[in-house]
Design an enzyme around this catalytic site. Sequence first.
Site, PDB file in Angstrom:
ATOM      1  CB  SER A   1       5.399  -1.890  12.038  1.00 54.06           C
ATOM      2  OG  SER A   1       4.968  -0.568  12.312  1.00 54.06           O
TER       3      SER A   1
ATOM      4  CD  GLU B   1      -2.941   5.410   6.914  1.00 52.79           C
ATOM      5  OE1 GLU B   1      -3.020   5.424   5.671  1.00 52.79           O
ATOM      6  OE2 GLU B   1      -1.966   4.954   7.535  1.00 52.79           O
TER       7      GLU B   1
ATOM      8  N   GLY C   1       2.557   2.084  10.875  1.00 57.04           N
ATOM      9  CA  GLY C   1       3.516   3.176  10.734  1.00 57.04           C
ATOM     10  C   GLY C   1       4.248   3.545  12.008  1.00 57.04           C
TER      11      GLY C   1
ATOM     12  CD  GLU D   1      -3.221  -2.439   7.450  1.00 57.08           C
ATOM     13  OE1 GLU D   1      -2.189  -2.686   6.839  1.00 57.08           O
ATOM     14  OE2 GLU D   1      -3.816  -1.351   7.345  1.00 57.08           O
TER      15      GLU D   1
ATOM     16  CG  ASN E   1      -1.745   1.213   1.409  1.00 55.49           C
ATOM     17  OD1 ASN E   1      -1.789   2.049   0.501  1.00 55.49           O
ATOM     18  ND2 ASN E   1      -2.415   1.343   2.537  1.00 55.49           N
ATOM     19  CD1 TRP E   2       3.793   1.254  -2.800  1.00 57.30           C
ATOM     20  CD2 TRP E   2       3.711   2.406  -4.732  1.00 57.30           C
ATOM     21  NE1 TRP E   2       4.647   0.654  -3.687  1.00 57.30           N
ATOM     22  CE2 TRP E   2       4.623   1.329  -4.876  1.00 57.30           C
ATOM     23  CE3 TRP E   2       3.497   3.264  -5.814  1.00 57.30           C
ATOM     24  CZ2 TRP E   2       5.318   1.104  -6.078  1.00 57.30           C
ATOM     25  CZ3 TRP E   2       4.183   3.025  -7.003  1.00 57.30           C
ATOM     26  CH2 TRP E   2       5.079   1.964  -7.135  1.00 57.30           C
ATOM     27  CE  LYS E   3      -0.213   3.216   4.840  1.00 53.87           C
ATOM     28  NZ  LYS E   3      -0.091   3.309   6.280  1.00 53.87           N
TER      29      LYS E   3
ATOM     30  CG  HIS F   1      -5.795   1.805   5.536  1.00 53.10           C
ATOM     31  ND1 HIS F   1      -5.353   2.730   6.455  1.00 53.10           N
ATOM     32  CD2 HIS F   1      -4.761   0.963   5.313  1.00 53.10           C
ATOM     33  CE1 HIS F   1      -4.097   2.452   6.767  1.00 53.10           C
ATOM     34  NE2 HIS F   1      -3.712   1.385   6.082  1.00 53.10           N
TER      35      HIS F   1
ATOM     36  N   GLY G   1       2.964  -1.167   4.284  1.00 55.92           N
ATOM     37  CA  GLY G   1       3.007   0.258   3.962  1.00 55.92           C
ATOM     38  C   GLY G   1       4.424   0.685   3.616  1.00 55.92           C
ATOM     39  N   GLY G   2       5.117   1.243   4.601  1.00 60.87           N
ATOM     40  CA  GLY G   2       6.449   1.819   4.381  1.00 60.87           C
ATOM     41  C   GLY G   2       7.411   0.922   3.611  1.00 60.87           C
TER      42      GLY G   2
HETATM   43  P1  13P Z   1       3.193   0.274   7.669  1.00 66.63           P
HETATM   44  O1  13P Z   1       3.690  -1.019   7.056  1.00 66.63           O
HETATM   45  O2  13P Z   1       3.954   1.455   7.199  1.00 66.63           O
HETATM   46  O3  13P Z   1       3.074   0.178   9.148  1.00 66.63           O
HETATM   47  O4  13P Z   1       1.701   0.509   7.119  1.00 66.63           O
HETATM   48  C1  13P Z   1       0.790  -0.530   7.191  1.00 66.63           C
HETATM   49  C2  13P Z   1      -0.410  -0.153   6.422  1.00 66.63           C
HETATM   50  O5  13P Z   1      -1.123   0.767   6.781  1.00 66.63           O
HETATM   51  C3  13P Z   1      -0.691  -0.923   5.190  1.00 66.63           C
HETATM   52  O6  13P Z   1      -1.987  -0.687   4.747  1.00 66.63           O
END
Ligand code: 13P
Length: 246
Positions: A209, A96, A172, A166, A9-11, A94, A230-231
Amino acid sequence: MRKQIVVGNWKLNGTKVLCHQFASGLAGYIGSVELVICPPATHIDCLVSAASAHSSTVSVGGQNVAAQSGGAYTGEVSAGMLRELGACYAIVGHSERRALFGETSEIVAQKASHLLEAGITPIICVGESSLVREGGEHAKFVGRQITEVLSRLAPSAESAVILAYEPIWAVGTGNTASSEQVQSMHAHIRSVAAPFINSVATRVLYGGSVTPDNAANLLALPDVDGALVGGASLELDKFLAVAGGC
Ligand code: 13P
């Protein structure tokens, strides 16, 4: 047998250059794990074309979708439009989006329904805050999120959805959930989902994470069928290393 899947997920990150870098870097990928990248909607087309040009095995997904199929909804992107761009998956619910954009379970279910109608697999995210976990209410909270969404989907949804746990406190933050926390929640999710979908065949992903250092342990757990990253999905080497942990 559930095929493992690692979803990036590149956000709100990524460029066309990154799309080309991933498409060419994943071209020789021969691992058994399914790989999916969810770039911003503006880059889906670019990644799909680059993947096809490089004969890359990566699939492409959206990070969100409209709760409506069309009409006067400025700024939205529908499931049909995602399909036309070549997306095979899309993330819904998600944390967020739930926290920052007011996405309720009802909205998440509407989005998932439109995706299913368009032939796109929804990746339905759930997860509790640190406050809920500290209060010992996490199983109940996540169970309710699952029920609220799945009970609104048509019975034909069967095994056509992916679920992703999640925990918000792990997203994050570098605070990955422990193997015990992940396994017990995933088993719980599978049992709560059972009245609505074929939960034995449904893939349940962990996100929060995930890194090359912890992926192998998490992905070896019996009820973990992959990761939502994510990251670490923004760097090709790290993303491949996470998938290598499957
Ligand atoms: P991180 O891997 O950066 O913690 O993000 C997870 C995420 O929100 C994937 O959708």
